[in-house]
Design a protein around this motif. Structure first.
Motif, PDB file in Angstrom:
ATOM      1  N   PHE A   1      71.421  -7.269  53.129  1.00 41.89           N
ATOM      2  CA  PHE A   1      72.780  -6.184  52.219  1.00 41.89           C
ATOM      3  C   PHE A   1      73.385  -5.497  52.965  1.00 41.89           C
ATOM      4  CE2 PHE A   1      69.762  -6.490  48.660  1.00 41.89           C
ATOM      5  CZ  PHE A   1      69.415  -6.916  48.100  1.00 41.89           C
ATOM      6  N   ARG A   2      73.604  -6.063  54.146  1.00 43.26           N
ATOM      7  CA  ARG A   2      74.491  -5.777  55.565  1.00 43.26           C
ATOM      8  C   ARG A   2      75.147  -4.392  55.275  1.00 43.26           C
ATOM      9  NH1 ARG A   2      78.047 -11.348  56.144  1.00 43.26           N
ATOM     10  NH2 ARG A   2      76.112 -12.487  55.797  1.00 43.26           N
ATOM     11  N   THR A   3      73.479  -3.094  55.065  1.00 41.48           N
ATOM     12  CA  THR A   3      73.824  -1.960  55.001  1.00 41.48           C
ATOM     13  C   THR A   3      74.131  -1.705  56.320  1.00 41.48           C
ATOM     14  OG1 THR A   3      72.108  -1.187  55.024  1.00 41.48           O
ATOM     15  CG2 THR A   3      73.134  -1.924  52.389  1.00 41.48           C
ATOM     16  N   MET A   4      74.932  -0.367  56.255  1.00 39.85           N
ATOM     17  CA  MET A   4      75.514   0.458  57.758  1.00 39.85           C
ATOM     18  C   MET A   4      74.861   1.651  57.565  1.00 39.85           C
ATOM     19  SD  MET A   4      77.516  -1.749  58.615  1.00 39.85           S
ATOM     20  CE  MET A   4      78.858  -1.208  59.934  1.00 39.85           C
TER      21      MET A   4
ATOM     22  N   VAL B   1      68.098  -0.964  48.313  1.00 38.25           N
ATOM     23  CA  VAL B   1      66.605  -0.177  47.891  1.00 38.25           C
ATOM     24  C   VAL B   1      66.553  -0.486  45.700  1.00 38.25           C
ATOM     25  CG1 VAL B   1      63.754   0.679  48.206  1.00 38.25           C
ATOM     26  CG2 VAL B   1      65.294   0.382  49.987  1.00 38.25           C
ATOM     27  N   LEU B   2      67.398   0.361  46.157  1.00 36.04           N
ATOM     28  CA  LEU B   2      67.311   1.361  44.722  1.00 36.04           C
ATOM     29  C   LEU B   2      67.750   0.093  43.490  1.00 36.04           C
ATOM     30  CD1 LEU B   2      68.172   4.927  45.047  1.00 36.04           C
ATOM     31  CD2 LEU B   2      65.879   3.693  43.878  1.00 36.04           C
ATOM     32  N   TRP B   3      68.277  -1.081  44.175  1.00 35.61           N
ATOM     33  CA  TRP B   3      69.276  -1.552  43.218  1.00 35.61           C
ATOM     34  C   TRP B   3      68.233  -3.046  43.128  1.00 35.61           C
ATOM     35  CZ3 TRP B   3      69.305  -7.603  43.969  1.00 35.61           C
ATOM     36  CH2 TRP B   3      69.645  -7.887  43.235  1.00 35.61           C
ATOM     37  N   ALA B   4      67.344  -3.487  43.637  1.00 38.37           N
ATOM     38  CA  ALA B   4      66.372  -4.292  43.849  1.00 38.37           C
ATOM     39  C   ALA B   4      64.657  -3.324  42.832  1.00 38.37           C
ATOM     40  CB  ALA B   4      65.667  -4.216  45.453  1.00 38.37           C
TER      41      ALA B   4
ATOM     42  N   HIS C   1      73.456 -14.823  53.041  1.00 37.30           N
ATOM     43  CA  HIS C   1      74.650 -13.615  52.538  1.00 37.30           C
ATOM     44  C   HIS C   1      73.390 -12.854  51.330  1.00 37.30           C
ATOM     45  CE1 HIS C   1      77.930 -11.729  50.621  1.00 37.30           C
ATOM     46  NE2 HIS C   1      78.605 -11.583  51.742  1.00 37.30           N
ATOM     47  N   TRP C   2      74.128 -11.667  50.846  1.00 31.51           N
ATOM     48  CA  TRP C   2      73.599 -11.473  49.333  1.00 31.51           C
ATOM     49  C   TRP C   2      73.366 -11.911  48.676  1.00 31.51           C
ATOM     50  CZ3 TRP C   2      76.364  -8.971  46.054  1.00 31.51           C
ATOM     51  CH2 TRP C   2      76.884  -8.655  46.320  1.00 31.51           C
TER      52      TRP C   2
ATOM     53  N   GLU D   1      78.180  -8.426  41.122  1.00 27.12           N
ATOM     54  CA  GLU D   1      77.880  -8.222  42.626  1.00 27.12           C
ATOM     55  C   GLU D   1      78.723  -7.103  41.919  1.00 27.12           C
ATOM     56  OE1 GLU D   1      81.596 -10.582  43.859  1.00 27.12           O
ATOM     57  OE2 GLU D   1      80.087 -12.903  43.840  1.00 27.12           O
ATOM     58  N   GLN D   2      79.097  -6.267  41.373  1.00 24.23           N
ATOM     59  CA  GLN D   2      79.619  -5.083  40.865  1.00 24.23           C
ATOM     60  C   GLN D   2      78.524  -4.004  40.571  1.00 24.23           C
ATOM     61  OE1 GLN D   2      80.668  -7.809  39.764  1.00 24.23           O
ATOM     62  NE2 GLN D   2      82.952  -8.095  39.486  1.00 24.23           N
ATOM     63  N   ALA D   3      77.287  -4.178  40.418  1.00 27.65           N
ATOM     64  CA  ALA D   3      76.209  -3.738  40.368  1.00 27.65           C
ATOM     65  C   ALA D   3      75.778  -3.259  41.449  1.00 27.65           C
ATOM     66  CB  ALA D   3      75.040  -4.504  39.327  1.00 27.65           C
ATOM     67  N   VAL D   4      76.029  -4.707  42.876  1.00 23.92           N
ATOM     68  CA  VAL D   4      75.438  -3.722  43.782  1.00 23.92           C
ATOM     69  C   VAL D   4      76.656  -3.570  44.654  1.00 23.92           C
ATOM     70  CG1 VAL D   4      74.956  -5.267  45.725  1.00 23.92           C
ATOM     71  CG2 VAL D   4      73.925  -6.347  43.826  1.00 23.92           C
ATOM     72  N   LEU D   5      77.609  -3.680  44.686  1.00 23.48           N
ATOM     73  CA  LEU D   5      78.239  -2.978  45.043  1.00 23.48           C
ATOM     74  C   LEU D   5      78.621  -1.765  44.501  1.00 23.48           C
ATOM     75  CD1 LEU D   5      80.614  -2.826  47.227  1.00 23.48           C
ATOM     76  CD2 LEU D   5      82.220  -2.417  45.737  1.00 23.48           C
ATOM     77  N   ALA D   6      78.164  -0.156  43.704  1.00 25.32           N
ATOM     78  CA  ALA D   6      78.538   0.015  42.768  1.00 25.32           C
ATOM     79  C   ALA D   6      76.780   0.583  43.530  1.00 25.32           C
ATOM     80  CB  ALA D   6      77.876   0.213  41.528  1.00 25.32           C
ATOM     81  N   HIS D   7      75.790   0.241  43.918  1.00 24.92           N
ATOM     82  CA  HIS D   7      74.415   0.935  44.270  1.00 24.92           C
ATOM     83  C   HIS D   7      74.512   0.468  45.471  1.00 24.92           C
ATOM     84  CE1 HIS D   7      72.270  -0.173  40.281  1.00 24.92           C
ATOM     85  NE2 HIS D   7      71.433   0.783  40.947  1.00 24.92           N
ATOM     86  N   ILE D   8      74.791   0.062  46.622  1.00 23.98           N
ATOM     87  CA  ILE D   8      75.600   0.494  47.862  1.00 23.98           C
ATOM     88  C   ILE D   8      75.984   1.715  47.680  1.00 23.98           C
ATOM     89  CG2 ILE D   8      76.660  -0.243  50.104  1.00 23.98           C
ATOM     90  CD1 ILE D   8      73.629  -1.499  49.220  1.00 23.98           C
TER      91      ILE D   8
END
Length: 281
Positions: free
Chosen positions: A22-25, A34-37, A203-204, A248-255
């Motif tokens: 997920f290319r997290t920083m 992790v919580l999304w998954a 890519h995620w 994609e919106q749900a992933v970004l919201a969790h990130i």
């Protein structure tokens, strides 16, 4: 929020997978991934459990009926797995799994045998694709069993299941569900093992497409068994949760914001009289 400690509790290798995919920083972003998954796994598990139980029940009913059709009292639950009753003897690990249920620690048959329903409920998911693939003794039994188990296959099922290559396709699909279910049960990521290494883009967003496709195949096979069950699942909380998460919106919201106290299952307050009546049942 203590996301670093959360990730360390999961172990660096496990959380590192999400950081890479997920290319997290930051720890917070990785925690969100992790919580999304985990939420996605939760949404899928109810479907996988429903799939497994539906499959085993349909196989059990089919083989029970076939074993008792020549009697005066055909039944939907019979010990078709017990060769001592004159049934076809199972082979390999499936045979051993059944015998462990029917026998004591010295491999002596229990004086009071468990009911067929109890035996079936104790057998693992892996037994059922093995039954379909290797334990049905004749082409006639194979075609009959597949027709009973998958009666709603959309294109001439009575003819379709007579062909071994068609039965193999169905077994492979069932095995895929079993493998995915085992992967999630062991707390592994929801995507296919080895996907990241083989992907050019890495890519995620590919995860979303793959998960959607795999779940669609599971629903398709479940629909061959019981289309009404598919309908119920899609309307359920788990079904709707999946639809909300696989975006994609749900992933970004969790990130961006992994922990939002106001978000989650919210149920309307019940009518007081209705609640009293329900509690009084």
């Amino acid at each position: 929020m203590p996301y670093q400690a959360f990730l360390e509790a999961l172990s660096a290798p496990r959380s590192g997978v999400y950081k890479r995919v997920f290319r997290t920083m930051t720890p917070e972003e990785t925690g969100g991934a992790v919580l999304w998954a985990q939420s996605m796994s939760m949404a899928l598990q109810s479907l996988m459990l429903t799939f497994e139980v539906t499959l085993r029940n349909r196989i059990h009913i089919s083989l029970s009926r076939q074993a008792t059709e020549g009697t005066t009292n055909p039944v939907d639950s019979f010990a078709w797995y017990d060769h001592r009753l004159g049934m076809h003897k199972l082979e390999g690990e499936t045979y051993r799994k059944v015998e462990r249920i029917l026998c004591d620690e010295q491999d002596v048959r229990l004086p009071t045998q468990p009911t067929p329903d109890r035996v079936i409920a104790r057998l693992s998911f892996g037994v059922w694709p093995n039954i379909l693939e290797q334990q049905l003794p004749t082409p006639v039994v194979q075609a009959r069993t597949f027709l009973d188990v998958f009666p709603h296959y959309p294109r001439k099922p009575k003819h379709y299941w007579k062909h071994a290559e068609n039965r193999k396709i169905a077994v492979d699909k069932v095995k895929d569900v079993k493998g995915w279910r085992n992967r999630i049960a062991h707390c592994k990521p929801v995507w296919t093992e080895g996907w990241y290494r083989c992907s050019q883009a890495q890519h995620w967003t590919e995860v979303l497409d793959r998960v959607k496709g795999r779940r669609s195949e599971m629903l398709e096979v479940l629909g061959w068994m019981c289309p009404q069950t598919v309908e119920v699942y899609k309307m359920s909380y788990s079904g709707r949760l999946f639809d909300a998460l696989v975006t994609e919106q749900a992933v970004l919201a969790h990130i961006c914001q992994p922990h939002v106290p106001a978000i989650g299952p919210i149920y309307p307050e019940a009518d007081i009289e209705a609640m009293k009546a329900y509690k009084a049942r």
